[in-house]
Scaffold this motif. Structure first.
Motif, PDB file in Angstrom:
ATOM      1  N   LYS A 701      70.285  77.244  38.164  1.00 44.03           N
ATOM      2  CA  LYS A 701      69.541  78.312  37.295  1.00 44.03           C
ATOM      3  C   LYS A 701      68.410  77.391  36.658  1.00 44.03           C
ATOM      4  O   LYS A 701      67.747  78.467  35.879  1.00 44.03           O
ATOM      5  CB  LYS A 701      70.600  79.137  36.417  1.00 44.03           C
ATOM      6  N   ASN A 702      68.421  76.143  36.429  1.00 47.35           N
ATOM      7  CA  ASN A 702      67.437  75.474  35.754  1.00 47.35           C
ATOM      8  C   ASN A 702      66.188  75.115  36.701  1.00 47.35           C
ATOM      9  O   ASN A 702      65.338  74.282  36.075  1.00 47.35           O
ATOM     10  CB  ASN A 702      67.977  74.522  34.892  1.00 47.35           C
ATOM     11  N   ASP A 703      66.252  75.359  37.912  1.00 47.28           N
ATOM     12  CA  ASP A 703      65.256  74.522  38.804  1.00 47.28           C
ATOM     13  C   ASP A 703      64.014  75.087  38.241  1.00 47.28           C
ATOM     14  O   ASP A 703      63.675  76.185  38.115  1.00 47.28           O
ATOM     15  CB  ASP A 703      65.719  74.884  40.241  1.00 47.28           C
ATOM     16  N   PRO A 704      62.918  74.200  38.168  1.00 44.68           N
ATOM     17  CA  PRO A 704      61.568  74.473  37.840  1.00 44.68           C
ATOM     18  C   PRO A 704      60.906  75.429  38.733  1.00 44.68           C
ATOM     19  O   PRO A 704      60.208  76.697  38.189  1.00 44.68           O
ATOM     20  CB  PRO A 704      60.941  73.330  37.873  1.00 44.68           C
ATOM     21  N   HIS A 705      61.221  75.371  40.133  1.00 49.01           N
ATOM     22  CA  HIS A 705      60.279  76.338  40.880  1.00 49.01           C
ATOM     23  C   HIS A 705      61.136  77.762  40.843  1.00 49.01           C
ATOM     24  O   HIS A 705      60.320  78.697  40.902  1.00 49.01           O
ATOM     25  CB  HIS A 705      60.465  75.787  42.270  1.00 49.01           C
ATOM     26  N   LEU A 706      62.398  77.809  40.712  1.00 49.17           N
ATOM     27  CA  LEU A 706      63.075  79.176  40.467  1.00 49.17           C
ATOM     28  C   LEU A 706      62.665  79.901  39.240  1.00 49.17           C
ATOM     29  O   LEU A 706      62.462  80.893  39.367  1.00 49.17           O
ATOM     30  CB  LEU A 706      64.415  78.832  40.729  1.00 49.17           C
ATOM     31  N   HIS A 707      62.398  79.150  38.164  1.00 50.42           N
ATOM     32  CA  HIS A 707      62.116  79.530  37.056  1.00 50.42           C
ATOM     33  C   HIS A 707      60.750  80.334  37.229  1.00 50.42           C
ATOM     34  O   HIS A 707      60.679  81.420  36.661  1.00 50.42           O
ATOM     35  CB  HIS A 707      62.033  78.440  35.935  1.00 50.42           C
ATOM     36  N   ILE A 708      59.921  79.750  37.793  1.00 49.51           N
ATOM     37  CA  ILE A 708      58.779  80.234  37.919  1.00 49.51           C
ATOM     38  C   ILE A 708      58.621  81.633  38.808  1.00 49.51           C
ATOM     39  O   ILE A 708      58.149  82.879  38.388  1.00 49.51           O
ATOM     40  CB  ILE A 708      57.631  79.191  38.734  1.00 49.51           C
ATOM     41  N   CYS A 709      59.660  81.784  39.849  1.00 51.83           N
ATOM     42  CA  CYS A 709      59.591  82.818  40.871  1.00 51.83           C
ATOM     43  C   CYS A 709      60.308  83.847  39.948  1.00 51.83           C
ATOM     44  O   CYS A 709      60.203  84.848  40.041  1.00 51.83           O
ATOM     45  CB  CYS A 709      60.615  82.400  41.717  1.00 51.83           C
ATOM     46  N   THR A 758      62.829  67.010  30.050  1.00 46.30           N
ATOM     47  CA  THR A 758      62.483  66.688  31.354  1.00 46.30           C
ATOM     48  C   THR A 758      61.050  67.189  31.847  1.00 46.30           C
ATOM     49  O   THR A 758      60.860  68.450  31.439  1.00 46.30           O
ATOM     50  CB  THR A 758      63.434  67.093  32.403  1.00 46.30           C
ATOM     51  N   LEU A 759      60.131  66.342  32.284  1.00 45.98           N
ATOM     52  CA  LEU A 759      58.753  66.778  32.717  1.00 45.98           C
ATOM     53  C   LEU A 759      58.883  67.847  33.703  1.00 45.98           C
ATOM     54  O   LEU A 759      58.119  68.753  33.496  1.00 45.98           O
ATOM     55  CB  LEU A 759      58.208  65.370  33.160  1.00 45.98           C
ATOM     56  N   PRO A 760      59.427  67.700  34.853  1.00 49.84           N
ATOM     57  CA  PRO A 760      59.360  68.933  35.741  1.00 49.84           C
ATOM     58  C   PRO A 760      59.763  70.174  35.227  1.00 49.84           C
ATOM     59  O   PRO A 760      59.035  71.091  35.409  1.00 49.84           O
ATOM     60  CB  PRO A 760      60.502  68.571  36.859  1.00 49.84           C
ATOM     61  N   HIS A 761      60.770  70.370  34.211  1.00 40.64           N
ATOM     62  CA  HIS A 761      60.977  71.709  33.579  1.00 40.64           C
ATOM     63  C   HIS A 761      60.008  72.101  32.815  1.00 40.64           C
ATOM     64  O   HIS A 761      59.507  73.197  32.543  1.00 40.64           O
ATOM     65  CB  HIS A 761      62.331  71.638  32.971  1.00 40.64           C
ATOM     66  N   GLN A 762      59.374  71.151  31.926  1.00 42.15           N
ATOM     67  CA  GLN A 762      58.513  71.339  30.832  1.00 42.15           C
ATOM     68  C   GLN A 762      57.107  72.004  31.769  1.00 42.15           C
ATOM     69  O   GLN A 762      56.393  72.754  31.238  1.00 42.15           O
ATOM     70  CB  GLN A 762      58.075  70.139  30.136  1.00 42.15           C
ATOM     71  N   GLN A 763      56.674  71.259  32.777  1.00 41.99           N
ATOM     72  CA  GLN A 763      55.530  71.805  33.283  1.00 41.99           C
ATOM     73  C   GLN A 763      55.855  73.164  33.985  1.00 41.99           C
ATOM     74  O   GLN A 763      54.750  73.826  33.863  1.00 41.99           O
ATOM     75  CB  GLN A 763      55.432  70.567  34.529  1.00 41.99           C
ATOM     76  N   ALA A 764      56.944  73.448  34.442  1.00 38.15           N
ATOM     77  CA  ALA A 764      57.217  74.819  35.022  1.00 38.15           C
ATOM     78  C   ALA A 764      56.896  75.668  33.790  1.00 38.15           C
ATOM     79  O   ALA A 764      56.297  76.782  33.938  1.00 38.15           O
ATOM     80  CB  ALA A 764      58.457  74.965  35.559  1.00 38.15           C
ATOM     81  N   GLY A 765      57.764  75.318  32.777  1.00 42.88           N
ATOM     82  CA  GLY A 765      57.406  76.246  31.328  1.00 42.88           C
ATOM     83  C   GLY A 765      56.030  76.424  30.908  1.00 42.88           C
ATOM     84  O   GLY A 765      55.678  77.508  30.479  1.00 42.88           O
ATOM     85  N   ALA A 766      55.340  75.298  31.135  1.00 39.57           N
ATOM     86  CA  ALA A 766      53.867  75.463  30.540  1.00 39.57           C
ATOM     87  C   ALA A 766      53.089  76.135  31.655  1.00 39.57           C
ATOM     88  O   ALA A 766      52.192  77.055  30.999  1.00 39.57           O
ATOM     89  CB  ALA A 766      53.314  73.988  30.597  1.00 39.57           C
ATOM     90  N   ARG A 767      53.391  76.290  32.751  1.00 39.11           N
ATOM     91  CA  ARG A 767      52.620  77.018  33.898  1.00 39.11           C
ATOM     92  C   ARG A 767      52.886  78.593  33.410  1.00 39.11           C
ATOM     93  O   ARG A 767      51.709  79.450  33.600  1.00 39.11           O
ATOM     94  CB  ARG A 767      53.101  76.742  35.312  1.00 39.11           C
ATOM     95  N   VAL A 768      54.336  78.700  33.267  1.00 38.95           N
ATOM     96  CA  VAL A 768      54.616  80.258  33.136  1.00 38.95           C
ATOM     97  C   VAL A 768      53.626  80.516  31.684  1.00 38.95           C
ATOM     98  O   VAL A 768      53.296  81.615  31.688  1.00 38.95           O
ATOM     99  CB  VAL A 768      56.072  80.325  32.762  1.00 38.95           C
ATOM    100  N   MET A 769      53.768  79.678  30.713  1.00 39.24           N
ATOM    101  CA  MET A 769      53.118  80.204  29.320  1.00 39.24           C
ATOM    102  C   MET A 769      51.892  80.540  29.602  1.00 39.24           C
ATOM    103  O   MET A 769      51.319  81.362  29.054  1.00 39.24           O
ATOM    104  CB  MET A 769      53.260  78.880  28.471  1.00 39.24           C
ATOM    105  N   CYS A 770      51.141  79.540  30.231  1.00 44.50           N
ATOM    106  CA  CYS A 770      49.604  79.916  30.672  1.00 44.50           C
ATOM    107  C   CYS A 770      49.409  81.144  31.510  1.00 44.50           C
ATOM    108  O   CYS A 770      48.218  81.917  31.421  1.00 44.50           O
ATOM    109  CB  CYS A 770      49.124  78.799  31.299  1.00 44.50           C
ATOM    110  N   MET A 771      50.382  81.446  32.403  1.00 43.77           N
ATOM    111  CA  MET A 771      50.257  82.651  33.281  1.00 43.77           C
ATOM    112  C   MET A 771      50.458  83.857  32.461  1.00 43.77           C
ATOM    113  O   MET A 771      49.883  85.040  32.801  1.00 43.77           O
ATOM    114  CB  MET A 771      51.383  82.489  34.273  1.00 43.77           C
ATOM    115  N   LEU A 772      51.395  83.748  31.479  1.00 44.97           N
ATOM    116  CA  LEU A 772      51.867  84.926  30.675  1.00 44.97           C
ATOM    117  C   LEU A 772      50.551  85.193  29.495  1.00 44.97           C
ATOM    118  O   LEU A 772      50.323  86.486  29.131  1.00 44.97           O
ATOM    119  CB  LEU A 772      53.206  84.829  29.918  1.00 44.97           C
ATOM    120  N   ASP A 773      50.047  84.110  28.971  1.00 48.71           N
ATOM    121  CA  ASP A 773      48.923  84.202  27.923  1.00 48.71           C
ATOM    122  C   ASP A 773      47.919  83.227  28.077  1.00 48.71           C
ATOM    123  O   ASP A 773      48.282  81.970  27.697  1.00 48.71           O
ATOM    124  CB  ASP A 773      49.677  84.133  26.705  1.00 48.71           C
TER     125      ASP A 773
END
Length: 859
Positions: A701-709, A758-773
Motif C-alpha cells: 500500500k506504500n508503493d510510490p507509483h501505486l500512491h500516484i494511481c 525515503t526519497l522515492p516516497h517523498q518524490q511521489a508525494g511531491a508529484r501528487v502535491m503539485c498535481m493537486l495544487d
C-alpha cells in the motif's frame, strides 16, 4: 466402422503404402501412390485418399493445398474416422488444439476403440490441462489395453492431477500387485517414489513413512529415500530420528547448506556454542570443506566472529579466491560485521605492503606471503567499498592491481562493474571491452561486455561482440533468437526503449513472448516419453512448472517494456510517412528539411540494398532447407516487422495481451497492478481501475507509483458527475476500505508524513502535491530534491531529475539544473548528472536513462 467408399484390393494396397510412406517420411512416394488411386475416375473423390494426400502435402510445407485436399476428403466421407483424424492432425500442426480435440472426438464417433486416436486425444487434453477429459480418455485406453503399463500410470496420474488422491493410490496399488520386481529395477523404484509422492500430497505422512520402510530395499534412489524419510519424521515430530538421517546426509555431502539448516532445525541447539559444534564436528571429519567454515559467520558476533572471519579471509586471500567477496556479501546486511571485515582487510593491506605478512605479529612465525596476496586483498577492498557505495575509494583500490598486473581479466571486469555502479556506463564498457580483449575465448566476459554495451545503448556494437560466439553464416541476432537467448533480447528491448525505437523494442519483446510459447509447446515431447521411461516425479514437476512459466523474470521484464511502449503509442501514436514528413516540415527550416530528405533517401536506398541481399540469402537458405515436419517445426509464424509493430490498430488491446499472464502469475508484484491501472485508465474502465488499485494495495500500500494511481483514481471518481447510481454505490463501498473517506490532499499529506525518510516516497508525494495544487510547486520541489533521506542512490535521484524535466512539477528548468549540480557532487561519476558545459555533457534533462544500480547483483 467401415468407410462409405471402400477401396478394392489393388487400390487398398496402394492406400496402405501411402500410410507407410507417411510414417517413414517418404512424402514424394506417398504423393505418387495417392495420384495412382485418384487418377482412377471411380476413386477420384475418395475421401480418405484425399485426406492422406493433404496430410502429406502439409508435411512438405504446402499448407494451403493440404487444407484444401483434407476438407475435400472430409466432405466426401463425413463418416470416416481417418478423415476426421487427419483433419485433427492438421489443426494440431497449426497449434489449434481446441479444434483438433473436436476433430478427434468426431473421429471417435465412427471408431470409438481406435487406440491411435485415443492416444492423440489424450496428449492434447493434458497439453490443454483438460484434466476431466484426460481422465476419461485414459480410462478408455486402460479398458482397451489393460496389459500396458502406460495405461495404468496415465489413468492414475489423471486422478493425481485432479487431486483425487485416494483413487490414484488405489489404481497404483492394483497395478503394482501385477508387477514382478527385478533386482536393481530403476523403473519400479521410480514408481514406488511416485506412489509415495502421491501419499505425501494426500497428507498421509505416517502411511508414507511406513511405505518407504517397507519398500526400502526396492528403492534405488537412496538420496531421495533418505531425504524423504527425514522430512516425514520431522513432520511427525520425531526430530531426533530425522537429525540422525540429516547428519548421515551431511557426511555424504558437507557442502550442502540445506542439510546444515535442517540439522539445526531438528536438533534445536540451545545456544551459540551448541550451534557451532554442528559445524566444528563436520570440519573435524572434512577439514577441507569450505561451507562449515563459512556458515558460522552468519550467526557469530563480536570477538568470536572476528576470530573466525579473520581465519576465513586469510586462507582465501592466500589461495587467491576471486569469488571471496561474493561468498561474504550476505554478511553486509550487518553494519557491525562490515566494520570488523573492513578493519581486518585494511590491516592486511597495510601489513602486506610493508612487511609481506597479514599482520606484524606473524613476522618470524610464518612464511612471507607472495605478491599475489596483496593483489587479491586490493581486489577484495575494491568490491567492499563498491558495495558500500564509495566509488572513489573502490577505484583507488582497483587501480593499484591494474597498474601492477594489467593482464588479469578479473581486474578489468571489476573496474567496469564499479563504474557501472557509479553511474558511468560508458567507462564501464571501455573496461569490459579491455577485459574481453585479454581473453577472447571467455564467453562469460564476452556476454558481460555485450550486456554493458546494451546498457549504454550501443546495440550494434553488442551484436558484433556476441557474433564472436555465434554460428558462422547467420547474423548474431538471428542465432541468438534461435538459441532463445532471452537476457540479450530483454536488454536489447530496454536499449531500444531508451532510444525511442518503439518498433525494434516491441520486436524483441514479442520474440521473448514467443520463446515462452515454444517452451510450453515443447511439453509435447515429454507426455509419452515420461510415461515410457517412468520418470513420473520429474514429469509432474514439469507440468507444474509449465503452468507458472510466465512468472519468470525474463517474461515479466519483456512484458513490462511492451506494455509501457503500447501505452506510449496510445498516448502518442507513430505517424505514417507522409504525416511524419508534414509534421517535420512545419518545425524545420528549408535547409534542415532538405538535409532531412537527403538523409531519408540514403536510408531508403540502403534499406533496399539490404532487402535485396536478404532475398538472395533467403533463396540460398530455402535450397538447403529440408521438408517441414509440422510436429517439430509448428506453424510458420508471422514475421515481426518493427514498422508494423509500432503502428498497432489497438495498442491497449496488445498491452492487455501481455498483461493477462502477469495478473495471473505475477500478482505478488505491485508493478503488475500499476501497469493494469495505466491501461484501464486509458480505456475508462472504472471498476477495472479500482480492481487494480485494490490488488496493488494488498501487495504494497506504500508503493510510490501505486500512491500516484490511487490519488488519480480518487480525483477521477470525484470529478465524474455522470456516473450511474448503481456504479457510484459500488465504487463508494469498495473505495471506503482503501481511502477511509479522506480527500486527496489529506491522503497525500498523511502519505508524506508516514514515509518521511525515503526519497522515492517523498518524490511521489511531491508529484501528487503539485498535481493537486500547482501553487505548491516550490514546496513540492524542495521535498523531492531533499538529498538527506534514505534510498538516495543514482536511480532514485535520476527518477527525480527526469520527473522535473518531464514537467511533473511544472516549469522548473532552473531548479532542475541546480538539482543536477547537487547530484553531480554526490555522484561525480554518474553520466546523468554531469554538469552543463562539461566536455561529456549530456542533455540537460538527462535523456540517458541507466538501469537500477543494484549492488546485490554481481553483474
Amino acid at each position: 466402422m467401415p468407410t462409405n467408399n471402400p477401396l478394392p484390393p489393388k487400390e487398398n494396397a496402394l492406400f496402405k503404402r501411402i500410410l507407410k510412406c507417411y510414417e517413414q517420411k517418404q512424402y514424394k512416394n506417398g504423393l505418387k501412390f495417392a495420384k495412382q488411386i485418384l487418377s482412377n475416375p471411380k476413386y477420384a473423390e475418395h475421401g480418405e485418399t484425399l485426406a492422406m494426400k493433404g496430410l502429406t502435402l502439409n508435411c512438405m510445407g504446402r499448407k494451403e493445398e493440404a487444407y484444401e485436399f483434407v476438407r475435400r476428403g472430409l466432405r466426401n466421407d463425413l463418416k470416416s474416422h481417418v478423415c476426421w483424424h487427419v483433419y485433427g492432425l492438421l489443426q494440431r500442426s497449426d497449434r489449434k488444439y481446441d479444434e483438433a480435440i473436436k476433430c478427434y472426438r468426431n473421429a471417435l464417433k465412427w471408431d470409438k476403440d481406435n487406440l491411435q486416436i485415443l492416444r492423440d486425444l489424450s496428449l492434447l487434453q493434458i497439453q490443454m490441462r483438460d484434466l476431466e477429459g484426460y481422465r476419461d480418455t485414459r480410462y478408455q485406453l486402460l479398458v482397451l489395453r489393460p496389459g500396458q503399463r502406460a495405461s495404468w500410470i496415465g489413468y492414475a496420474m489423471a486422478y493425481h492431477l485432479l487431486k483425487e488422491y485416494e483413487m490414484a493410490l488405489n489404481i497404483l496399488e492394483e497395478f503394482r500387485k501385477t508387477q514382478t520386481v527385478k533386482p536393481y529395477d530403476y523403473e519400479h523404484s521410480e514408481l514406488l517414489l511416485y506412489q509415495n509422492m502421491v501419499m505425501r500430497e494426500a497428507g498421509l505422512d505416517k502411511e508414507s513413512l511406513e511405505f518407504l520402510e517397507t519398500h526400502d530395499q526396492q528403492i534405488v534412489d537412496k538420496l531421495a529415500l533418505q531425504e524423504t524419510k527425514a522430512v516425514l519424521l520431522s513432520k511427525l515430530g520425531q526430530d531426533q530420528k530425522a537429525a540422525v538421517i540429516y547428519k548421515e546426509l551431511l557426511m555424504r555431502n558437507p557442502e550442502n547448506a540445506a542439510y546444515f539448516k535442517l540439522v539445526e532445525d531438528t536438533t534445536n541447539p540451545e545456544n551459540v556454542e551448541e550451534r557451532l559444534k554442528i559445524y566444528t564436528d563436520t570440519l573435524e571429519k572434512f577439514p577441507r570443506a569450505s561451507l562449515p567454515k563459512r556458515l558460522p559467520l552468519n550467526f557469530l558476533t563480536g570477538e568470536a566472529f572476528r576470530k573466525r572471519v579473520d581465519q576465513y579471509l586469510r586462507i582465501a586471500l592466500h589461495k587467491g579466491v576471486p569469488p571471496l567477496f561474493i561468498n561474504l556479501r550476505s554478511l553486509y546486511r550487518d553494519p557491525e560485521k562490515v566494520r570488523i571485515i573492513e578493519e581486518l582487510v585494511l590491516g592486511y593491506e597495510e601489513s602486506l605492503g610493508t612487511n609481506e605478512y597479514f599482520s606484524p605479529e606473524d613476522e618470524g612465525k610464518l612464511e612471507k606471503e607472495s605478491a599475489s596476496v596483496l593483489l587479491w586483498t586490493h581486489y577484495y577492498l575494491a568490491q567492499h567499498f563498491d558495495q558500500l557505495g564509495q566509488t572513489k575509494r573502490a577505484l583507488e583500490f582497483i587501480n593499484k592491481p591494474v597498474e601492477s598486473t594489467p593482464t588479469l581479466v578479473e581486474l578489468f571486469v571489476l573496474k567496469g562493474r564499479i563504474y557501472k555502479h557509479g553511474g558511468d556506463i560508458h567507462e564501464a564498457v571501455v573496461n569490459l571491452d579491455e577485459a574481453q580483449s585479454l581473453d577472447t575465448a571467455d564467453r562469460f566476459v564476452n556476454s558481460k561486455c555485450a550486456k554493458y554495451m546494451l546498457r549504454a545503448n550501443m546495440v550494434k556494437e553488442a551484436e558484433d561482440m556476441c557474433a564472436k560466439f555465434t554460428r558462422e553464416g547467420v547474423s548474431a541476432v538471428e542465432n541468438l533468437n534461435e538459441m532463445q537467448c532471452m537476457w540479450f533480447q530483454c536488454e536489447c528491448a530496454a536499449a531500444y526503449q531508451r532510444l525511442g525505437k518503439w518498433g525494434d523494442a516491441l520486436k524483441k519483446s514479442h520474440e521473448v513472448d514467443r520463446h515462452f510459447s515454444e517452451i510450453i509447446e515443447d511439453q509435447f515431447d515429454f507426455h509419452t516419453y515420461c510415461m515410457r521411461k517412468m520418470t513420473l516425479r520429474a514429469y509432474v514437476g514439469l507440468l507444474r512448472l509449465e503452468d507458472v512459466l510466465r512468472n519468470h523474470k525474463f517474461y515479466f521484464r519483456a512484458a513490462k517494456i511492451a506494455i509501457q511502449i503500447y501505452i506510449s503509442l496510445h498516448d502518442h501514436p507513430v505517424l505514417d510517412g507522409e504525416q511524419d514528413e508534414k509534421a517535420n516540415a512545419e518545425n524545420l527550416t528549408p535547409s534542415e528539411f532538405k538535409k532531412l530528405r537527403n538523409k531519408q533517401r540514403k536510408a531508403l536506398k540502403k534499406a533496399a540494398q539490404e532487402k535485396e541481399k536478404q532475398k538472395e540469402q533467403d533463396k540460398k537458405d530455402q535450397s538447403k532447407t529440408k521438408p517441414q515436419d509440422p510436429d517439430v517445426d509448428g506453424p510458420k509464424e508471422e514475421e515481426l516487422l518493427p514498422e508494423k509493430l509500432c503502428r498497432p490498430a489497438s495498442p491497449l488491446d496488445q498491452a492487455i495481451r501481455f498483461l493477462r499472464p502477469l495478473q495471473t502469475l505475477a500478482a505478488s508484484k505491485v508493478e503488475t497492478h500499476v501497469l493494469a491501472y495505466e491501461i484501464y485508465s486509458r480505456k475508462g474502465k472504472l471498476l477495472l481501475m479500482l480492481q487494480s488499485i485494490k490488488r496493488g494495495y494488498r501487495v504494497d500500500k506504500n508503493d510510490p507509483h501505486l500512491h500516484i494511481c490511487m490519488i488519480k483514481f480518487l480525483q477521477t471518481v470525484t470529478s465524474r458527475t455522470d456516473l450511474p447510481a448503481t456504479l457510484n454505490v459500488v465504487l463508494q463501498q469498495e473505495m471506503s476500505s482503501i481511502y477511509g473517506g479522506n480527500d486527496a490532499w489529506n491522503l497525500n499529506q498523511e502519505y508524506l508524513a508516514i514515509n518521511s525518510t525515503t526519497l522515492p516516497h517523498q518524490q511521489a508525494g511531491a508529484r501528487v502535491m503539485c498535481m493537486l495544487d500547482s501553487s505548491k510547486q516550490d514546496k513540492a520541489i524542495s521535498i523531492a530534491t531533499n538529498l538527506n533521506l534514505h534510498q538516495v542512490n543514482i536511480q532514485s535521484c535520476t527518477d527525480v531529475f527526469e520527473s522535473m524535466c518531464r514537467g511533473d512539477f511544472g516549469k522548473c528548468e532552473k531548479q532542475a539544473e541546480d538539482y543536477q549540480v547537487k547530484c553531480h557532487e554526490l555522484f561525480p561519476h554518474a553520466a546523468a548528472f554531469i554538469a552543463p558545459g562539461s566536455s561529456n555533457n549530456i542533455d540537460t534533462c538527462g535523456h540517458e536513462i541507466h538501469e537500477n544500480v543494484n549492488h546485490e547483483e554481481s553483474s
